[in-house]
Design a protein around this motif. Structure first.
Motif, PDB file in Angstrom:
ATOM      1  N   ARG A 167       7.494   5.333   5.813  1.00  0.00           N
ATOM      2  CA  ARG A 167       8.361   6.958   5.468  1.00  0.00           C
ATOM      3  C   ARG A 167       6.754   7.627   5.918  1.00  0.00           C
ATOM      4  O   ARG A 167       8.046   8.458   6.599  1.00  0.00           O
ATOM      5  CB  ARG A 167       8.085   7.499   3.711  1.00  0.00           C
TER       6      ARG A 167
ATOM      7  N   LYS B  85       3.464  14.939 -10.428  1.00  0.00           N
ATOM      8  CA  LYS B  85       3.539  13.842 -11.490  1.00  0.00           C
ATOM      9  C   LYS B  85       2.708  13.058 -11.737  1.00  0.00           C
ATOM     10  O   LYS B  85       1.464  13.645 -11.205  1.00  0.00           O
ATOM     11  CB  LYS B  85       4.521  12.106 -10.366  1.00  0.00           C
TER      12      LYS B  85
ATOM     13  N   PHE C 138      11.272  -4.713   2.461  1.00  0.00           N
ATOM     14  CA  PHE C 138      11.406  -6.467   2.522  1.00  0.00           C
ATOM     15  C   PHE C 138      12.475  -7.159   2.702  1.00  0.00           C
ATOM     16  O   PHE C 138      12.986  -8.133   2.889  1.00  0.00           O
ATOM     17  CB  PHE C 138      10.772  -7.007   1.598  1.00  0.00           C
ATOM     18  N   GLY C 139      13.243  -5.966   1.825  1.00  0.00           N
ATOM     19  CA  GLY C 139      14.557  -6.375   1.486  1.00  0.00           C
ATOM     20  C   GLY C 139      14.695  -6.962   0.187  1.00  0.00           C
ATOM     21  O   GLY C 139      15.193  -8.248  -0.355  1.00  0.00           O
TER      22      GLY C 139
ATOM     23  N   GLY D 284       1.030  -0.682  -0.365  1.00  0.00           N
ATOM     24  CA  GLY D 284       0.006   0.300   0.003  1.00  0.00           C
ATOM     25  C   GLY D 284       0.802   1.276   0.375  1.00  0.00           C
ATOM     26  O   GLY D 284       1.805   1.404  -0.647  1.00  0.00           O
TER      27      GLY D 284
ATOM     28  N   SER E  36       0.893  -3.495   3.777  1.00  0.00           N
ATOM     29  CA  SER E  36       1.788  -3.333   3.998  1.00  0.00           C
ATOM     30  C   SER E  36       2.628  -2.082   3.345  1.00  0.00           C
ATOM     31  O   SER E  36       2.615  -1.414   2.377  1.00  0.00           O
ATOM     32  CB  SER E  36       2.834  -3.987   3.100  1.00  0.00           C
TER      33      SER E  36
ATOM     34  N   ASP F 211       9.962   0.864  -7.701  1.00  0.00           N
ATOM     35  CA  ASP F 211      10.745  -0.602  -7.192  1.00  0.00           C
ATOM     36  C   ASP F 211      10.193  -1.693  -6.118  1.00  0.00           C
ATOM     37  O   ASP F 211      10.226  -2.916  -6.679  1.00  0.00           O
ATOM     38  CB  ASP F 211      12.157  -0.385  -6.248  1.00  0.00           C
ATOM     39  N   ILE F 212       9.471  -1.468  -5.552  1.00  0.00           N
ATOM     40  CA  ILE F 212       8.579  -2.468  -5.086  1.00  0.00           C
ATOM     41  C   ILE F 212       7.565  -3.117  -6.211  1.00  0.00           C
ATOM     42  O   ILE F 212       7.123  -4.035  -5.789  1.00  0.00           O
ATOM     43  CB  ILE F 212       7.698  -1.293  -3.774  1.00  0.00           C
TER      44      ILE F 212
HETATM   45  P1  NAP Z   1      10.025   2.153  -4.359  1.00  0.00           P
HETATM   46  O1  NAP Z   1      10.952   3.459  -4.753  1.00  0.00           O
HETATM   47  O2  NAP Z   1       9.434   1.747  -5.358  1.00  0.00           O
HETATM   48  O3  NAP Z   1      10.046   1.248  -3.257  1.00  0.00           O
HETATM   49  C1  NAP Z   1      11.535   1.702  -2.503  1.00  0.00           C
HETATM   50  C2  NAP Z   1      11.676   0.906  -1.947  1.00  0.00           C
HETATM   51  O4  NAP Z   1      10.546   1.131  -0.575  1.00  0.00           O
HETATM   52  C3  NAP Z   1      11.401  -1.192  -1.727  1.00  0.00           C
HETATM   53  O5  NAP Z   1      12.196  -0.957  -2.458  1.00  0.00           O
HETATM   54  C4  NAP Z   1      10.833  -1.334  -0.714  1.00  0.00           C
HETATM   55  O6  NAP Z   1      12.197  -1.997   0.138  1.00  0.00           O
HETATM   56  C5  NAP Z   1      10.077  -0.481   0.152  1.00  0.00           C
HETATM   57  N1  NAP Z   1       8.736  -0.090  -0.242  1.00  0.00           N
HETATM   58  C6  NAP Z   1       7.774   0.331  -1.059  1.00  0.00           C
HETATM   59  N2  NAP Z   1       6.957   0.316  -0.983  1.00  0.00           N
HETATM   60  C7  NAP Z   1       6.479  -0.762   0.307  1.00  0.00           C
HETATM   61  C8  NAP Z   1       5.574  -1.192   1.086  1.00  0.00           C
HETATM   62  N3  NAP Z   1       4.083  -0.659   0.125  1.00  0.00           N
HETATM   63  N4  NAP Z   1       5.555  -2.029   1.483  1.00  0.00           N
HETATM   64  C9  NAP Z   1       6.897  -2.234   2.496  1.00  0.00           C
HETATM   65  N5  NAP Z   1       8.035  -1.814   1.265  1.00  0.00           N
HETATM   66  C10 NAP Z   1       7.511  -1.255   0.457  1.00  0.00           C
HETATM   67  O7  NAP Z   1       9.072   3.437  -3.677  1.00  0.00           O
HETATM   68  P2  NAP Z   1       8.786   5.407  -3.547  1.00  0.00           P
HETATM   69  O8  NAP Z   1       8.679   5.586  -4.923  1.00  0.00           O
HETATM   70  O9  NAP Z   1       9.391   5.351  -1.894  1.00  0.00           O
HETATM   71  O10 NAP Z   1       7.279   4.849  -2.099  1.00  0.00           O
HETATM   72  C11 NAP Z   1       7.263   4.262  -0.822  1.00  0.00           C
HETATM   73  C12 NAP Z   1       5.866   4.244  -0.544  1.00  0.00           C
HETATM   74  O11 NAP Z   1       4.914   5.459  -0.648  1.00  0.00           O
HETATM   75  C13 NAP Z   1       5.451   3.205  -1.622  1.00  0.00           C
HETATM   76  O12 NAP Z   1       4.701   2.024  -0.261  1.00  0.00           O
HETATM   77  C14 NAP Z   1       4.097   3.863  -2.161  1.00  0.00           C
HETATM   78  O13 NAP Z   1       3.197   3.302  -2.797  1.00  0.00           O
HETATM   79  C15 NAP Z   1       4.530   5.514  -1.637  1.00  0.00           C
HETATM   80  N6  NAP Z   1       3.587   6.146  -2.118  1.00  0.00           N
HETATM   81  C16 NAP Z   1       4.925   6.967  -2.985  1.00  0.00           C
HETATM   82  C17 NAP Z   1       4.622   7.794  -3.942  1.00  0.00           C
HETATM   83  C18 NAP Z   1       5.826   7.950  -5.164  1.00  0.00           C
HETATM   84  O14 NAP Z   1       5.501   9.439  -5.675  1.00  0.00           O
HETATM   85  N7  NAP Z   1       6.886   7.294  -5.443  1.00  0.00           N
HETATM   86  C19 NAP Z   1       3.685   8.710  -3.545  1.00  0.00           C
HETATM   87  C20 NAP Z   1       2.931   8.649  -2.972  1.00  0.00           C
HETATM   88  C21 NAP Z   1       2.817   6.900  -1.953  1.00  0.00           C
HETATM   89  P3  NAP Z   1      12.360  -3.237  -0.109  1.00  0.00           P
HETATM   90  O15 NAP Z   1      13.219  -3.270  -0.629  1.00  0.00           O
HETATM   91  O16 NAP Z   1      13.839  -3.381   0.907  1.00  0.00           O
HETATM   92  O17 NAP Z   1      11.391  -4.131  -0.087  1.00  0.00           O
END
Ligand code: NAP
Length: 255
Positions: free
Chosen positions: A35, A197, A51-52, A8, A31, A79-80
């Motif tokens: 952040r 975005k 999760f790694g 999520g 999950s 990435d996730i």
């Molecule tokens: P990302 O670059 O795809 O993920 C970076 C790392 O964060 C992943 O490799 C994973 O770590 C961990 N991760 C991400 N989402 C996770 C989840 N739902 N549960 C457990 N671990 C998670 O993601 P991001 O862009 O940093 O976004 C992080 C979270 O914020 C996500 O859940 C996403 O849905 C939410 N979000 C993102 C944005 C955006 O613009 N990117 C905007 C709003 C909300 P490991 O490799 O250690 O497993």
């Protein structure tokens, strides 16, 4: 009892969890990356933190005997989603992508579409002087070189460290946002360009409508490619998918 893991960090993930909570036939865990300081209240058990990588997620799926994986992460969380695809393939746990409906460009929109945050940062100073910045907290640094622009930065949490932007102010807020509020904010802050975005979905769409009404340019960062696999773009679609799957989970749990 079918065990479901929802990845999520989005409004849709919360809405899905709300719809599935209380169903006696399902054991749902959500999950989060961990952040956000004060994540939204959720009606199902939550686990938090990475999760790694794909291997770690595959191990989690196996150890917790997860039967279905629903990737309801943000369209820019590449990435996730990649890890979910790889871990789903490895463990044979059926995976569904719950995507957000992309925003559709209106004829009156003044969008300038770019492929990356860096590209948005490069052109923002040529488009305006007072930019409304609604990108993720981790992407603000890219705008540091744009010194001729005053940034009005919307963030969910107040930043722990000073932002690396020469002229800026922070406005706090998390979606959903109403059109009346967005219009007022753009006018009150005398915004002349919006940077965002192409996240899609209804919760954050009002700023685009307000920008259209005020005839403001929008620098729009395109979405990364979607992971392959079965996808739906509504919570209802995800519930239908769960109802339609009748495979025996026992056959899929070996790593
Ligand atoms: P990302 O670059 O795809 O993920 C970076 C790392 O964060 C992943 O490799 C994973 O770590 C961990 N991760 C991400 N989402 C996770 C989840 N739902 N549960 C457990 N671990 C998670 O993601 P991001 O862009 O940093 O976004 C992080 C979270 O914020 C996500 O859940 C996403 O849905 C939410 N979000 C993102 C944005 C955006 O613009 N990117 C905007 C709003 C909300 P490991 O490799 O250690 O497993």
């Amino acid at each position: 009892m079918t065990r479901i893991l929802i990845l999520g960090g989005t409004t849709q993930a919360r809405q899905l969890a709300e719809r599935l909570a209380g169903r006696a036939d399902l054991d749902v865990t959500l999950s989060l990356a961990g952040r956000t300081l004060a994540p939204m209240r959720l009606p199902v058990p939550v686990r938090s933190g990475g999760f790694g990588g794909a291997a770690g997620l595959a191990q989690y799926l196996a150890e917790h005997e997860i039967d279905r994986l629903i990737d309801a992460t943000h369209p820019f969380a590449a990435d996730i989603s990649r890890a979910a695809r790889l871990a789903g393939d490895q463990t044979q746990v059926p995976r569904l992508l719950l995507l957000r409906q992309a925003w559709r460009r209106h004829p009156l929109d003044r969008w300038i579409e770019v492929d990356s945050i860096e590209a948005a940062a490069q052109i923002v100073g040529r488009v305006g002087r007072r930019a409304f910045l609604t990108v993720g907290a981790g992407e603000i640094d890219a705008f540091a070189p744009a010194t001729g622009v005053r940034f009005i930065v919307r963030m969910i949490d107040r930043p722990r460290n000073p932002l690396p932007l020469r002229f800026h102010e922070v406005v706090l807020g998390g979606g959903p946002f109403a059109l009346v509020e967005e219009r007022q904010l753009l006018q009150m802050k005398a915004i002349d360009v919006l940077v965002c975005k192409a996240s899609g979905g209804a919760a954050t769409e009002a700023k685009l409508v307000a920008a259209r009404e005020l005839s403001l340019p929008v620098i729009m960062v395109r979405r990364p490619p979607v992971e392959r696999g079965l996808s739906v773009d509504t919570v209802e679609g995800a519930i239908d998918w769960l109802a339609g799957l009748d495979e025996r989970p026992e056959a899929r749990r070996t790593l």
